[in-house]
Scaffold this motif. Sequence first.
Motif, PDB file in Angstrom:
ATOM      1  N   PHE A 129       0.827  -1.212   0.000  1.00 19.67           N
ATOM      2  CA  PHE A 129       0.000   0.000   0.000  1.00 19.67           C
ATOM      3  C   PHE A 129       0.859   1.258   0.000  1.00 19.67           C
ATOM      4  CE2 PHE A 129      -3.463  -2.718   2.081  1.00 19.67           C
ATOM      5  CZ  PHE A 129      -4.148  -2.875   0.894  1.00 19.67           C
ATOM      6  N   ASP A 130       1.913   1.241   0.793  1.00 19.04           N
ATOM      7  CA  ASP A 130       2.800   2.409   0.849  1.00 19.04           C
ATOM      8  C   ASP A 130       3.375   2.747  -0.528  1.00 19.04           C
ATOM      9  OD1 ASP A 130       2.488   2.999   3.508  1.00 19.04           O
ATOM     10  OD2 ASP A 130       4.231   1.857   4.173  1.00 19.04           O
ATOM     11  N   LEU A 133       0.695   4.233  -2.708  1.00 16.94           N
ATOM     12  CA  LEU A 133       0.352   5.595  -2.299  1.00 16.94           C
ATOM     13  C   LEU A 133       1.437   6.584  -2.691  1.00 16.94           C
ATOM     14  CD1 LEU A 133      -1.213   4.747   1.183  1.00 16.94           C
ATOM     15  CD2 LEU A 133      -2.411   5.726  -0.794  1.00 16.94           C
ATOM     16  N   ASP A 157      -3.453  12.851   0.373  1.00 18.89           N
ATOM     17  CA  ASP A 157      -4.869  12.586   0.670  1.00 18.89           C
ATOM     18  C   ASP A 157      -5.619  12.156  -0.578  1.00 18.89           C
ATOM     19  OD1 ASP A 157      -4.292  13.261   3.228  1.00 18.89           O
ATOM     20  OD2 ASP A 157      -5.650  14.981   3.359  1.00 18.89           O
ATOM     21  N   ALA A 158      -5.316  12.787  -1.684  1.00 18.48           N
ATOM     22  CA  ALA A 158      -5.951  12.389  -2.942  1.00 18.48           C
ATOM     23  C   ALA A 158      -5.517  10.971  -3.319  1.00 18.48           C
ATOM     24  CB  ALA A 158      -5.586  13.376  -4.047  1.00 18.48           C
ATOM     25  N   GLN A 160      -4.726   8.598  -1.230  1.00 22.59           N
ATOM     26  CA  GLN A 160      -5.491   7.721  -0.340  1.00 22.59           C
ATOM     27  C   GLN A 160      -6.905   7.514  -0.890  1.00 22.59           C
ATOM     28  OE1 GLN A 160      -4.063   6.438   2.586  1.00 22.59           O
ATOM     29  NE2 GLN A 160      -5.880   5.140   2.772  1.00 22.59           N
ATOM     30  N   THR A 161      -7.467   8.563  -1.457  1.00 17.20           N
ATOM     31  CA  THR A 161      -8.817   8.483  -2.020  1.00 17.20           C
ATOM     32  C   THR A 161      -8.858   7.562  -3.225  1.00 17.20           C
ATOM     33  OG1 THR A 161      -9.194  10.761  -1.297  1.00 17.20           O
ATOM     34  CG2 THR A 161     -10.757   9.840  -2.889  1.00 17.20           C
ATOM     35  N   LEU A 163      -6.707   5.159  -4.117  1.00 16.00           N
ATOM     36  CA  LEU A 163      -6.464   3.767  -3.720  1.00 16.00           C
ATOM     37  C   LEU A 163      -7.701   3.170  -3.044  1.00 16.00           C
ATOM     38  CD1 LEU A 163      -4.515   1.353  -3.316  1.00 16.00           C
ATOM     39  CD2 LEU A 163      -3.820   2.393  -1.153  1.00 16.00           C
ATOM     40  N   SER A 164      -8.293   3.926  -2.131  1.00 17.88           N
ATOM     41  CA  SER A 164      -9.470   3.434  -1.416  1.00 17.88           C
ATOM     42  C   SER A 164     -10.620   3.136  -2.368  1.00 17.88           C
ATOM     43  CB  SER A 164      -9.921   4.460  -0.370  1.00 17.88           C
ATOM     44  OG  SER A 164      -8.935   4.633   0.626  1.00 17.88           O
ATOM     45  N   THR A 165     -10.861   4.064  -3.285  1.00 14.62           N
ATOM     46  CA  THR A 165     -11.985   3.893  -4.203  1.00 14.62           C
ATOM     47  C   THR A 165     -11.798   2.676  -5.093  1.00 14.62           C
ATOM     48  OG1 THR A 165     -12.343   6.283  -4.232  1.00 14.62           O
ATOM     49  CG2 THR A 165     -13.377   5.000  -5.982  1.00 14.62           C
TER      50      THR A 165
END
Lengths: 199, 199
Positions: A129-130, A133, A157-158, A160-161, A163-165
């Motif tokens: 993940f790192d 990101l 932050d973007a 993170q968004t 990757l999360s999505t």
Amino acid sequence: MAVTQTQASTGTAQRILDVAEELVQSRGYNGFSYADIAGELGLTKASLHYHFPSKAELGEALIERYSARFLESLEAIASTTSGADSKLEAYAGLYADVLRGERMCLCGMLAAEYQTLPERMHDSVIRFFDHNLTWLAGVLAQGQANGELSFDGPPADAAQTVLSTLQGAMLVARPYRDLTRFQAAADHTLASLNGTRSS
Amino acid sequence: MAVTQTQASTGTAQRILDVAEELVQSRGYNGFSYADIAGELGLTKASLHYHFPSKAELGEALIERYSARFLESLEAIASTTSGADSKLEAYAGLYADVLRGERMCLCGMLAAEYQTLPERMHDSVIRFFDHNLTWLAGVLAQGQANGELSFDGPPADAAQTVLSTLQGAMLVARPYRDLTRFQAAADHTLASLNGTRSS
DNA sequence: GTCTATAGGCAGATAGAC
DNA sequence: GTCTATCTGCCTATAGAC
């Protein structure tokens, strides 16, 4: 190494990893057994233990290989694709390809099972993940700098968004067996980062 | 029913569901056993089978109760919160609360393990997502109609994006044990739906 | 490197006493 | 409703022959 050990890339250890990878991505680390792999390859469980003494070591090897391949893909995108938006599209395409194979991202699956994983697998999942990101934040910062992209807050932050999505879109779309659900979420999120907005 | 069966809500069956729910949300359906529940409650495995004859039935009951509670929360938000943006924030708050308990969404976890679940649990998981998507699409359409929100494409696609992002944000943030990662993704996505944009 | 054989443990589930 | 006792099967893992 490729010379001294011909067919190394299709050796038994690699074939074990191939089958195990498919099993983890579709059924989870706690959802498959050595018997499943042995049956698929026509080997015995004992033979598998010769190559990977414990399931924890197999799991670790799985993440390492998957991460290495994924990072290669990221480098390929970075070197062959120009434009932040195109890079993000190519990034989402990597996930779409995984989903087309009716699989979840290996590390997304392992993230769900995180609390039950052998400890030695924990760091490898986090590292995946790192790396993602970091790569995403770099692309986003580049796009923001040259005006191609527009978003509020720090690039991290973007990232993170995004990757999360994408991870969540795979998670939700898979039970439906519906790639368009993934695409809807992926397209929508990438569009929201685009400098040119219709709204 | 509440009268004729005093303490029904804290009866053995409910306490079993409480423990099982926590176990599934933190370890997954394939990551816990009847022995785990029995140990936690000071009962034997055989006693659990009196209340839930098979693990599949326990799993089904788990989803039904979780979904009912979640839908109640959605109705509560709809009736007490005014403004599409506030409703979406409250919606994201539900997920944040789950994550604060170091849990994954029950159905998000089950979505990961979907291919290994007993068939009778499949529909229940899908229904949970359907209800969430319907609720979200309604809120998004309302906000779009009155100009409070602004986004491209149909509300159903935006709903898919919100659900995906929140589920994925939980998935990724949990291994890090870092609520701020979840918040970054949640805030970013909700902000992108807001009518007023700084970009 | 792959096999047979087996250990030791835990899984979900059932029978029947209380 | 809860218990003891038990069944059957699968799990990860190991020993040792080939």
